[in-house]
Write a protein that holds these residues in place. Structure first.
Motif, short mmCIF file in Angstrom:
data_model
loop_
_atom_site.label_atom_id
_atom_site.label_comp_id
_atom_site.label_asym_id
_atom_site.label_seq_id
_atom_site.Cartn_x
_atom_site.Cartn_y
_atom_site.Cartn_z
N UNK A 1 -34.71 28.78 81.19
CA UNK A 1 -35.27 27.45 81.36
C UNK A 1 -35.00 26.55 80.16
N UNK A 2 -34.55 27.12 79.07
CA UNK A 2 -34.22 26.34 77.87
C UNK A 2 -33.20 27.11 77.05
N UNK A 3 -32.52 26.40 76.15
CA UNK A 3 -31.46 27.02 75.36
C UNK A 3 -31.98 28.26 74.64
N UNK A 4 -31.16 29.32 74.67
CA UNK A 4 -31.50 30.53 73.93
C UNK A 4 -30.21 31.22 73.54
N UNK A 5 -30.07 31.58 72.25
CA UNK A 5 -28.85 32.21 71.75
C UNK A 5 -29.21 33.39 70.85
N UNK A 6 -29.26 34.56 71.45
CA UNK A 6 -29.67 35.76 70.72
C UNK A 6 -28.77 36.02 69.52
N UNK A 7 -27.46 35.97 69.71
CA UNK A 7 -26.54 36.27 68.62
C UNK A 7 -26.49 35.16 67.59
N UNK A 8 -26.24 33.93 68.04
CA UNK A 8 -26.05 32.81 67.11
C UNK A 8 -27.29 32.52 66.29
N UNK A 9 -28.47 32.80 66.84
CA UNK A 9 -29.71 32.53 66.12
C UNK A 9 -30.17 33.71 65.27
N UNK A 10 -29.42 34.80 65.28
CA UNK A 10 -29.77 35.94 64.45
C UNK A 10 -31.03 36.66 64.87
N UNK A 11 -31.31 36.69 66.16
CA UNK A 11 -32.48 37.40 66.66
C UNK A 11 -32.15 38.89 66.73
N UNK A 12 -33.09 39.73 66.32
CA UNK A 12 -32.86 41.18 66.36
C UNK A 12 -33.35 41.79 67.67
N UNK A 13 -34.51 41.38 68.15
CA UNK A 13 -35.01 41.86 69.44
C UNK A 13 -35.54 40.65 70.22
N UNK A 14 -34.95 40.41 71.38
CA UNK A 14 -35.44 39.36 72.28
C UNK A 14 -36.16 40.02 73.44
N UNK A 15 -37.30 39.46 73.82
CA UNK A 15 -38.13 39.99 74.89
C UNK A 15 -38.18 38.97 76.02
N UNK A 16 -37.94 39.41 77.25
CA UNK A 16 -38.01 38.48 78.39
C UNK A 16 -38.52 39.21 79.62
N UNK A 17 -38.81 38.42 80.67
CA UNK A 17 -39.29 38.96 81.94
C UNK A 17 -38.64 38.23 83.09
N UNK A 18 -38.78 38.80 84.28
CA UNK A 18 -38.04 38.30 85.44
C UNK A 18 -38.68 37.14 86.17
N UNK A 19 -39.98 36.91 85.97
CA UNK A 19 -40.76 36.05 86.88
C UNK A 19 -40.89 34.60 86.44
N UNK A 20 -40.06 34.18 85.49
CA UNK A 20 -40.15 32.81 84.98
C UNK A 20 -38.87 32.05 85.31
N UNK A 21 -38.08 31.73 84.28
CA UNK A 21 -36.86 30.97 84.52
C UNK A 21 -35.81 31.72 85.30
N UNK A 22 -35.91 33.04 85.38
CA UNK A 22 -34.94 33.83 86.14
C UNK A 22 -35.24 33.85 87.64
N UNK A 23 -36.37 33.26 88.05
CA UNK A 23 -36.64 32.96 89.47
C UNK A 23 -36.84 34.20 90.34
#
Length: 399
Positions: A179-201
């Motif tokens: 639902x909004x910009x997200x860049x795991x690699x470029x932003x230097x995130x080590x662990x990203x957490x997400x779920x299926x029931x939001x922006x992934x529809x």
């Protein structure tokens, strides 16, 4: 008993509306999850989720809610007694802290007022004071679903890099991803957490961890106990397109279709659409004379808007009036803000007309519930949406 016709308006910020294409994709018979047909699906969703997170690193998919993905992030990289820095940005930050407490982590919790993103100055001060590098992880919520406030992970990473602090950066993007910009690699995130029931529809039931090389190395050296959430076990099976246990097969069918739909629209278009709906919603609120829960300039969520009720008016009563009269569900206030705000979800499978229907229901509900406001919010939102539409029409067509 109230009888409603037409479709229910589900305007909470998750679970979100599920596209018919995704529902049809999930409508499949049982499948051998060790066979070649399933492996095609496995490889498709694993590579697709790498594109969603913008990472070349592994994405681990669990049959779980986002809460499971929170737990997986903790148990793979940390053990009892480890110190972590967390920020109180709202209810979901509080819940993540609760999991850390149950695993007996030493949590340093930066307090917040639930109307702003994470306090970057405090993060910098705490990390700067940590000369012995006892803090093993910094955990922030990207898009706080209980308030509608955004924390930018890159801002946190820049602080950590400036101080050369070796802690892991963990980010909850459960309602941010898709639902909004997200860049795991470029932003230097080590662990990203997400779920299926939001922006992934999708329906609830899939949890995700995107993991950096550093996080994988930390996990490999971590003697802490885990079984179901073990990253290494999942990744070993992922090499042949399957999982170490029976996966949520039909949800994975749906995930493949949802990724396809998002990429057909184009991710930049998806993000722009969410921003436009957020702007239109806030335009309506300004005319109504109602406050946004988020009070930080530039931190308003594209995915949802938290709306404060005037003093002396209960948001749950208002939501009840809207549900009973217009068959529309609005998000409730949680914990500290229960009864004080309602949340409008404009996230996922959503378009301009759905937003106009939502805001019309809110404005009519304000009238019926006798909540003090000025009329005309719907028209203000319409003007925002029309500006975009008029800009897209060729001049010759206007003539």
């Amino acid at each position: 008993m109230t009888v409603h016709t037409g479709r229910h308006f589900l305007q909470i910020p998750g679970p979100t509306n599920i596209p018919d294409r995704v529902l049809r994709a999930m409508d499949m018979p049982g499948l051998d999850h060790r066979g070649p047909e399933f492996a095609e699906i496995g490889f498709a969703v694993l590579s697709g989720m790498q594109r969603m997170f913008k990472t070349k690193q592994p994405v681990i998919i669990f049959p779980s809610s986002g809460t499971g993905a929170w737990e997986a992030a903790i148990v793979n990289t940390l053990q009892p007694g480890d110190k972590v820095l967390m920020c109180e940005t709202g209810q979901f930050a509080v819940l993540w802290r609760g999991i850390a407490d149950k695993f007996k982590l030493d949590v340093e919790f930066i307090p917040g007022d639930w109307r702003h993103g994470a306090d970057l100055e405090q993060i910098e001060a705490r990390l700067s004071a940590d000369k012995a590098h006892k803090i093993k992880a910094v955990c922030v919520v990207h898009n706080e679903t209980s308030t509608g406030c955004v924390t930018r992970p890159l801002d946190v990473r820049n602080i950590m890099d400036r101080l050369t602090h070796p802690a892991l950066l963990m980010v909850d993007t459960i309602s941010g991803l898709g639902s909004m910009e997200y860049e795991h690699d470029a932003w230097g995130v080590d662990v990203s957490v997400a779920g299926s029931q939001k922006g992934l529809m999708l329906p609830p039931g899939l949890g995700f961890n995107a993991v950096s090389e550093k996080a994988l190395a930390v996990a490999k050296a971590n003697p802490g106990l885990r079984s179901y959430w073990e990253w290494e076990d999942v990744m070993a099976f992922n090499k042949v397109g399957t999982f170490p246990y029976t996966p949520a097969i039909n949800l994975l069918f749906g995930l493949r279709e949802a990724i396809k739909m998002l990429e057909e629209e184009g991710m930049e278009n998806v993000f722009t659409r969410h921003k436009r709906h957020s702007e239109a919603t806030r335009a309506a609120m300004k005319v109504w004379g109602l406050e946004t829960q988020c009070q930080e300039q530039g931190a308003h969520s594209p995915a949802l808007t938290g709306v404060r009720m005037p003093e002396g008016h209960d948001s749950d009563h208002f939501r009840k009036v809207v549900l009973e009269n217009f068959d529309m569900s609005l998000g409730t206030g949680l914990n500290k803000v229960k009864g004080k705000l309602f949340r409008i979800g404009h996230i996922g499978h959503f378009n301009d007309l759905m937003l106009m229907g939502t805001l019309s229901g809110v404005e009519m509900g304000l009238d019926l519930a006798k909540v003090p406001h000025r009329s005309g919010g719907v028209v203000a939102a319409m003007d925002v949406l029309k500006r975009r539409e008029q800009a897209a029409v060729p001049k010759a067509a206007v003539a």
